[in-house]
Design an enzyme around this catalytic site. Sequence first.
Site, PDB file in Angstrom:
ATOM      1  N   MET A  32      17.593  10.114  15.774  1.00 31.49           N
ATOM      2  CA  MET A  32      17.808  10.633  17.127  1.00 31.49           C
ATOM      3  C   MET A  32      18.536   9.585  17.968  1.00 31.49           C
ATOM      4  O   MET A  32      18.488   9.625  19.202  1.00 31.49           O
ATOM      5  CB  MET A  32      16.472  11.005  17.769  1.00 31.49           C
ATOM      6  CG  MET A  32      15.761  12.119  16.997  1.00 31.49           C
ATOM      7  SD  MET A  32      14.588  13.044  17.990  1.00 31.49           S
ATOM      8  CE  MET A  32      13.455  11.761  18.460  1.00 31.49           C
ATOM      9  N   HIS A  39      16.136   1.771  11.879  1.00 30.52           N
ATOM     10  CA  HIS A  39      17.217   2.666  11.447  1.00 30.52           C
ATOM     11  C   HIS A  39      18.208   1.902  10.558  1.00 30.52           C
ATOM     12  O   HIS A  39      18.688   2.426   9.551  1.00 30.52           O
ATOM     13  CB  HIS A  39      17.975   3.225  12.659  1.00 30.52           C
ATOM     14  CG  HIS A  39      17.117   3.993  13.629  1.00 30.52           C
ATOM     15  ND1 HIS A  39      16.788   3.514  14.861  1.00 30.52           N
ATOM     16  CD2 HIS A  39      16.528   5.216  13.526  1.00 30.52           C
ATOM     17  CE1 HIS A  39      16.048   4.405  15.505  1.00 30.52           C
ATOM     18  NE2 HIS A  39      15.865   5.449  14.717  1.00 30.52           N
ATOM     19  N   GLN A  63      11.673  19.543  18.708  1.00 33.46           N
ATOM     20  CA  GLN A  63      10.505  18.792  18.223  1.00 33.46           C
ATOM     21  C   GLN A  63       9.759  18.085  19.343  1.00 33.46           C
ATOM     22  O   GLN A  63       8.788  17.389  19.105  1.00 33.46           O
ATOM     23  CB  GLN A  63      10.907  17.803  17.127  1.00 33.46           C
ATOM     24  CG  GLN A  63      11.744  16.624  17.584  1.00 33.46           C
ATOM     25  CD  GLN A  63      12.285  15.840  16.407  1.00 33.46           C
ATOM     26  OE1 GLN A  63      13.105  16.325  15.627  1.00 33.46           O
ATOM     27  NE2 GLN A  63      11.813  14.620  16.245  1.00 33.46           N
ATOM     28  N   LEU A 186       8.830  -1.174  14.976  1.00 33.11           N
ATOM     29  CA  LEU A 186       9.972  -0.875  15.839  1.00 33.11           C
ATOM     30  C   LEU A 186      10.003   0.620  16.131  1.00 33.11           C
ATOM     31  O   LEU A 186       9.732   1.436  15.255  1.00 33.11           O
ATOM     32  CB  LEU A 186      11.281  -1.280  15.171  1.00 33.11           C
ATOM     33  CG  LEU A 186      11.518  -2.754  14.886  1.00 33.11           C
ATOM     34  CD1 LEU A 186      12.966  -2.982  14.469  1.00 33.11           C
ATOM     35  CD2 LEU A 186      11.185  -3.616  16.080  1.00 33.11           C
ATOM     36  N   ARG A 189      10.884   4.107  21.344  1.00 30.64           N
ATOM     37  CA  ARG A 189      10.031   4.268  22.534  1.00 30.64           C
ATOM     38  C   ARG A 189       9.442   2.943  23.013  1.00 30.64           C
ATOM     39  O   ARG A 189       8.857   2.902  24.095  1.00 30.64           O
ATOM     40  CB  ARG A 189       8.909   5.271  22.244  1.00 30.64           C
ATOM     41  CG  ARG A 189       9.440   6.699  22.070  1.00 30.64           C
ATOM     42  CD  ARG A 189       8.317   7.716  21.965  1.00 30.64           C
ATOM     43  NE  ARG A 189       8.815   9.057  22.112  1.00 30.64           N
ATOM     44  CZ  ARG A 189       9.050   9.911  21.093  1.00 30.64           C
ATOM     45  NH1 ARG A 189       8.802   9.532  19.850  1.00 30.64           N
ATOM     46  NH2 ARG A 189       9.512  11.123  21.328  1.00 30.64           N
TER      47      ARG A 189
HETATM   48  P1  AMP Z   1      13.993   8.593  14.941  1.00 28.60           P
HETATM   49  O1  AMP Z   1      15.354   8.242  15.428  1.00 28.60           O
HETATM   50  O2  AMP Z   1      12.894   7.934  15.705  1.00 28.60           O
HETATM   51  O3  AMP Z   1      13.806  10.071  14.737  1.00 28.60           O
HETATM   52  O4  AMP Z   1      13.865   7.964  13.492  1.00 28.60           O
HETATM   53  C1  AMP Z   1      14.839   8.207  12.516  1.00 28.60           C
HETATM   54  C2  AMP Z   1      14.374   7.644  11.213  1.00 28.60           C
HETATM   55  O5  AMP Z   1      14.163   6.241  11.340  1.00 28.60           O
HETATM   56  C3  AMP Z   1      13.038   8.253  10.736  1.00 28.60           C
HETATM   57  O6  AMP Z   1      13.097   8.481   9.338  1.00 28.60           O
HETATM   58  C4  AMP Z   1      12.063   7.171  11.068  1.00 28.60           C
HETATM   59  O7  AMP Z   1      10.920   7.178  10.248  1.00 28.60           O
HETATM   60  C5  AMP Z   1      12.882   5.925  10.836  1.00 28.60           C
HETATM   61  N1  AMP Z   1      12.301   4.798  11.562  1.00 28.60           N
HETATM   62  C6  AMP Z   1      11.986   4.740  12.871  1.00 28.60           C
HETATM   63  N2  AMP Z   1      11.396   3.559  13.154  1.00 28.60           N
HETATM   64  C7  AMP Z   1      11.333   2.868  11.999  1.00 28.60           C
HETATM   65  C8  AMP Z   1      10.820   1.584  11.632  1.00 28.60           C
HETATM   66  N3  AMP Z   1      10.250   0.774  12.513  1.00 28.60           N
HETATM   67  N4  AMP Z   1      10.919   1.204  10.337  1.00 28.60           N
HETATM   68  C9  AMP Z   1      11.489   2.034   9.414  1.00 28.60           C
HETATM   69  N5  AMP Z   1      11.992   3.237   9.702  1.00 28.60           N
HETATM   70  C10 AMP Z   1      11.915   3.663  10.971  1.00 28.60           C
END
Ligand code: AMP
Length: 293
Positions: A32, A39, A63, A186, A189
């Site tokens: 996102m 990421h 979501q 990480l 948010r």
């Molecule tokens: P998001 O942008 O928050 O929807 O996350 C996108 C992807 O990055 C998802 O597969 C998350 O699980 C992964 N992600 C977010 N934070 C972390 C983190 N600290 N370590 C590993 N992967 C992460």
Amino acid sequence: MTPVVCATVEEVRRAVAGARAKGLRVGLVPTMGALHEGHASLIRAARCEMGFVVLWLFVNPTQFGPKEDFTRYPRPFERDLEVCRTEGIDLIFAPQRETVYPEAFSSWVQVEGMQDVLEGASRPGHFRGVCTVVLKMFNMVGPDVAYFGQKDAQQVIVLKRMVRDLNVPVDLRVCPTVREPDGLALSSRNVYLDPEQRRHAVALFEALGAAREQVFRGERNTGLVQRSLAERIRATPGAVLDYAAVVDAESLRPVEPLHGKVLLALAVRFGATRLIDNLVLEITDEGAAEASL
Ligand code: AMP
């Protein structure tokens, strides 16, 4: 190299077909935006294994609950582009809302049961939104492999079930949670936290670590481990426990006594900010060890 930025399905499909024609395998990293090292670790894993890597960048409205942070969710596009450039993304797919959800959109993916516990209990409709957008992005992009973080453990568990149940021809890879030096996972948010909340936010990692030690020392009573997770959070200034759960890591069902692959999961609020974290343990008659999904 600057990645190509696409907004339409046609452009992405053309680029992906071009990569395939060159014999390249296609990796997809769904995000996102508001990219951080978590990421970046997914991008690097994809970069290592795949010839062509697509980053999905879309703040998916379906979501988010009505009282959640959809409108204030960070959207630093220029910085995200810089991360993609540094990490070697080939193509960014940043669709408009209408591209993903055309007028009169009415088809939804639901993974019954699993979507209603833990995160799903606190965030009704969340996984319906996640599963629908992920299946759509798989259909739009057509990757060989998609990369997810263990940070969102239930998301991975639910998506694995969806992929199995619906014969979706995409392999899912799960990458370890990337943390700050003090252990805080990480998250996009984390920027919402004030300095004091940020200091106390390490409680999630510490509570999970203490529970892991309990299990390593031989504790197999699920309720007891769950309670000690909860107590540790309740003792943290400014922290409000949403849930502390210890469940089977494949079915998300209760497990008593502790055995097999087990998920320890926490959701905690600091003011308006909701943080999640988890740990996976593999427990056998011989003992326990940390594991991955
Ligand atoms: P998001 O942008 O928050 O929807 O996350 C996108 C992807 O990055 C998802 O597969 C998350 O699980 C992964 N992600 C977010 N934070 C972390 C983190 N600290 N370590 C590993 N992967 C992460």
